[in-house]
Design an enzyme around this catalytic site. Structure first.
Site, mmCIF file in Angstrom:
data_model
loop_
_atom_site.group_PDB
_atom_site.id
_atom_site.type_symbol
_atom_site.label_atom_id
_atom_site.label_comp_id
_atom_site.label_asym_id
_atom_site.label_seq_id
_atom_site.Cartn_x
_atom_site.Cartn_y
_atom_site.Cartn_z
ATOM 1 N N PRO A 18 0.794 -1.221 0.000
ATOM 2 C CA PRO A 18 0.000 0.000 0.000
ATOM 3 C C PRO A 18 0.831 1.278 0.000
ATOM 4 O O PRO A 18 1.845 1.371 0.711
ATOM 5 C CB PRO A 18 -0.799 -0.079 1.313
ATOM 6 C CG PRO A 18 -0.660 -1.450 1.806
ATOM 7 C CD PRO A 18 0.459 -2.114 1.102
ATOM 8 N N ASN A 19 0.369 2.223 -0.778
ATOM 9 C CA ASN A 19 0.913 3.584 -0.850
ATOM 10 C C ASN A 19 2.253 3.704 -1.561
ATOM 11 O O ASN A 19 2.730 4.818 -1.788
ATOM 12 C CB ASN A 19 1.018 4.219 0.556
ATOM 13 C CG ASN A 19 -0.337 4.370 1.210
ATOM 14 O OD1 ASN A 19 -1.261 4.866 0.588
ATOM 15 N ND2 ASN A 19 -0.472 3.917 2.444
ATOM 16 N N ARG A 26 5.695 12.374 -2.234
ATOM 17 C CA ARG A 26 5.661 12.881 -0.859
ATOM 18 C C ARG A 26 6.818 12.258 -0.068
ATOM 19 O O ARG A 26 7.339 11.219 -0.425
ATOM 20 C CB ARG A 26 4.348 12.469 -0.158
ATOM 21 C CG ARG A 26 3.098 13.012 -0.800
ATOM 22 C CD ARG A 26 2.740 14.363 -0.214
ATOM 23 N NE ARG A 26 1.706 15.028 -1.009
ATOM 24 C CZ ARG A 26 0.406 14.793 -0.899
ATOM 25 N NH1 ARG A 26 -0.020 13.924 -0.029
ATOM 26 N NH2 ARG A 26 -0.451 15.437 -1.666
ATOM 27 N N TYR A 31 11.775 8.596 1.833
ATOM 28 C CA TYR A 31 11.726 7.566 0.792
ATOM 29 C C TYR A 31 12.448 7.945 -0.502
ATOM 30 O O TYR A 31 12.407 7.190 -1.479
ATOM 31 C CB TYR A 31 10.258 7.227 0.477
ATOM 32 C CG TYR A 31 9.504 6.703 1.674
ATOM 33 C CD1 TYR A 31 9.895 5.527 2.309
ATOM 34 C CD2 TYR A 31 8.406 7.387 2.191
ATOM 35 C CE1 TYR A 31 9.220 5.045 3.410
ATOM 36 C CE2 TYR A 31 7.713 6.911 3.287
ATOM 37 C CZ TYR A 31 8.128 5.742 3.902
ATOM 38 O OH TYR A 31 7.456 5.256 4.998
ATOM 39 N N ASN A 82 8.091 -5.565 -0.730
ATOM 40 C CA ASN A 82 8.035 -4.413 0.162
ATOM 41 C C ASN A 82 6.566 -4.288 0.556
ATOM 42 O O ASN A 82 5.760 -3.743 -0.215
ATOM 43 C CB ASN A 82 8.521 -3.131 -0.514
ATOM 44 C CG ASN A 82 8.540 -1.973 0.486
ATOM 45 O OD1 ASN A 82 7.876 -2.031 1.527
ATOM 46 N ND2 ASN A 82 9.274 -0.926 0.179
ATOM 47 N N ALA A 85 3.119 -0.637 4.963
ATOM 48 C CA ALA A 85 2.720 -0.709 6.369
ATOM 49 C C ALA A 85 2.184 -2.084 6.772
ATOM 50 O O ALA A 85 2.159 -2.419 7.959
ATOM 51 C CB ALA A 85 1.677 0.364 6.661
ATOM 52 N N GLU A 106 12.497 -9.694 1.999
ATOM 53 C CA GLU A 106 11.734 -8.532 2.471
ATOM 54 C C GLU A 106 12.576 -7.281 2.200
ATOM 55 O O GLU A 106 13.778 -7.275 2.471
ATOM 56 C CB GLU A 106 11.473 -8.684 3.971
ATOM 57 C CG GLU A 106 10.719 -7.537 4.601
ATOM 58 C CD GLU A 106 10.618 -7.691 6.127
ATOM 59 O OE1 GLU A 106 11.187 -8.663 6.685
ATOM 60 O OE2 GLU A 106 9.989 -6.822 6.747
ATOM 61 N N HIS A 108 12.802 -2.915 2.381
ATOM 62 C CA HIS A 108 12.305 -1.607 2.805
ATOM 63 C C HIS A 108 13.267 -0.533 2.318
ATOM 64 O O HIS A 108 14.487 -0.688 2.425
ATOM 65 C CB HIS A 108 12.184 -1.523 4.326
ATOM 66 C CG HIS A 108 11.243 -2.540 4.868
ATOM 67 N ND1 HIS A 108 9.875 -2.434 4.725
ATOM 68 C CD2 HIS A 108 11.467 -3.709 5.511
ATOM 69 C CE1 HIS A 108 9.302 -3.489 5.262
ATOM 70 N NE2 HIS A 108 10.244 -4.287 5.735
ATOM 71 N N SER A 110 13.314 2.645 3.628
ATOM 72 C CA SER A 110 13.810 3.253 4.868
ATOM 73 C C SER A 110 14.284 2.142 5.810
ATOM 74 O O SER A 110 14.202 0.951 5.473
ATOM 75 C CB SER A 110 12.693 4.068 5.532
ATOM 76 O OG SER A 110 11.662 3.205 5.996
ATOM 77 N N ARG A 115 12.938 4.021 13.113
ATOM 78 C CA ARG A 115 11.801 4.948 13.038
ATOM 79 C C ARG A 115 10.839 4.732 14.223
ATOM 80 O O ARG A 115 11.270 4.290 15.275
ATOM 81 C CB ARG A 115 11.126 4.770 11.670
ATOM 82 C CG ARG A 115 12.080 5.094 10.507
ATOM 83 C CD ARG A 115 11.427 4.924 9.170
ATOM 84 N NE ARG A 115 10.288 5.841 9.017
ATOM 85 C CZ ARG A 115 9.374 5.725 8.047
ATOM 86 N NH1 ARG A 115 9.476 4.744 7.164
ATOM 87 N NH2 ARG A 115 8.382 6.581 7.976
HETATM 88 O O1 CA2 Z 1 10.679 1.808 4.122
HETATM 89 C C1 CA2 Z 1 9.831 1.161 3.495
HETATM 90 O O2 CA2 Z 1 10.018 0.736 2.365
HETATM 91 C C2 CA2 Z 1 8.452 0.921 4.135
HETATM 92 O O3 CA2 Z 1 8.041 -0.384 3.795
HETATM 93 C C3 CA2 Z 1 7.527 1.952 3.524
HETATM 94 C C4 CA2 Z 1 6.123 1.928 4.131
HETATM 95 C C5 CA2 Z 1 6.198 1.997 5.644
HETATM 96 O O4 CA2 Z 1 4.888 1.858 6.199
HETATM 97 C C6 CA2 Z 1 7.087 0.922 6.230
HETATM 98 O O5 CA2 Z 1 7.147 1.094 7.626
HETATM 99 C C7 CA2 Z 1 8.491 1.030 5.641
HETATM 100 C C8 CA2 Z 1 5.312 3.125 3.638
HETATM 101 C C9 CA2 Z 1 5.142 3.171 2.157
HETATM 102 C C10 CA2 Z 1 4.377 4.421 1.813
HETATM 103 O O6 CA2 Z 1 5.198 5.197 0.968
HETATM 104 C C11 CA2 Z 1 4.865 6.503 0.757
HETATM 105 C C12 CA2 Z 1 5.598 7.154 -0.198
HETATM 106 C C13 CA2 Z 1 5.360 8.462 -0.470
HETATM 107 C C14 CA2 Z 1 4.350 9.142 0.206
HETATM 108 C C15 CA2 Z 1 3.614 8.489 1.160
HETATM 109 C C16 CA2 Z 1 3.874 7.150 1.436
#
Ligand code: CA2
Length: 163
Positions: A18-19, A26, A31, A82, A85, A106, A108, A110, A115
């Site tokens: 998701p996202n 953003r 990211y 990836n 959340a 897996e 990520h 970040s 965090r």
């Molecule tokens: O660091 C990562 O790749 C995460 O999987 C990214 C997820 C986060 O919930 C994990 O804790 C770590 C979030 C992906 C959402 O990405 C966005 C990108 C731009 C704007 C908003 C969200």
């Protein structure tokens, strides 16, 4: 000796949760500023040099991701995931990955361990062969390299000289 095509070019399913489709729009401080399409192309280019083929899908819904894992069974040699959340609470994704019979990495962008506390738990790590986190977009290429090493070890990918 002739090899079957799937032995020569194993499929690696790159699964984005998701996202992640919002990457580049953003939160660049967390990211980066590259889009998901950019990361997918980097992974695909790396895979090609290693004799593998990337297939990518992104879904915002948990069930869609679970179904992709089901569809990968017996077809893909590896999954790089990836989970976004969902990493932190999706037991459905955990269960689906657990019965996938190939390599699972897996990924990520970040470093969730550095965090907020809710990101310190991954329910996916327990069913992954390993995790790559905190290297930004470079992680996509690192994940593909990790997959190649594990597939070589398992005899699913032929060494460069043998292809
Ligand atoms: O660091 C990562 O790749 C995460 O999987 C990214 C997820 C986060 O919930 C994990 O804790 C770590 C979030 C992906 C959402 O990405 C966005 C990108 C731009 C704007 C908003 C969200």
């Amino acid at each position: 000796m002739t090899q079957a095509p799937e032995v020569m070019h194993p499929v690696v399913l790159l699964l984005s949760g998701p996202n992640l489709g919002l990457l580049g729009e953003r939160q660049p401080e967390i990211y980066g500023s590259e889009t998901l399409a950019h990361h997918v192309e980097a992974a695909a280019a790396e895979a090609r040099t290693l004799g593998m083929a990337i297939e990518h899908v992104q879904h915002d819904h948990e069930g869609d991701l679970v179904e992709e894992v089901h569809r990968a069974r017996g077809r893909a040699a590896a999954i790089v995931v990836n989970p976004g959340a969902l990493t932190h609470y999706s037991w459905a994704l955990h269960d689906a990955l657990k019965v996938f019979d190939g390599v699972v990495v897996e990924l990520h962008i970040s470093n969730p361990a550095a965090r907020e506390p809710f990101r310190h738990t991954s329910v996916v790590s327990a069913v992954a062969d390993g995790t790559i986190a905190g290297f930004g977009g470079l992680g996509y290429r690192l994940a593909v390299r990790a997959v190649a090493e594990l597939l070589l070890q398992r005899g699913v990918l032929a060494a460069a000289g043998a292809r």
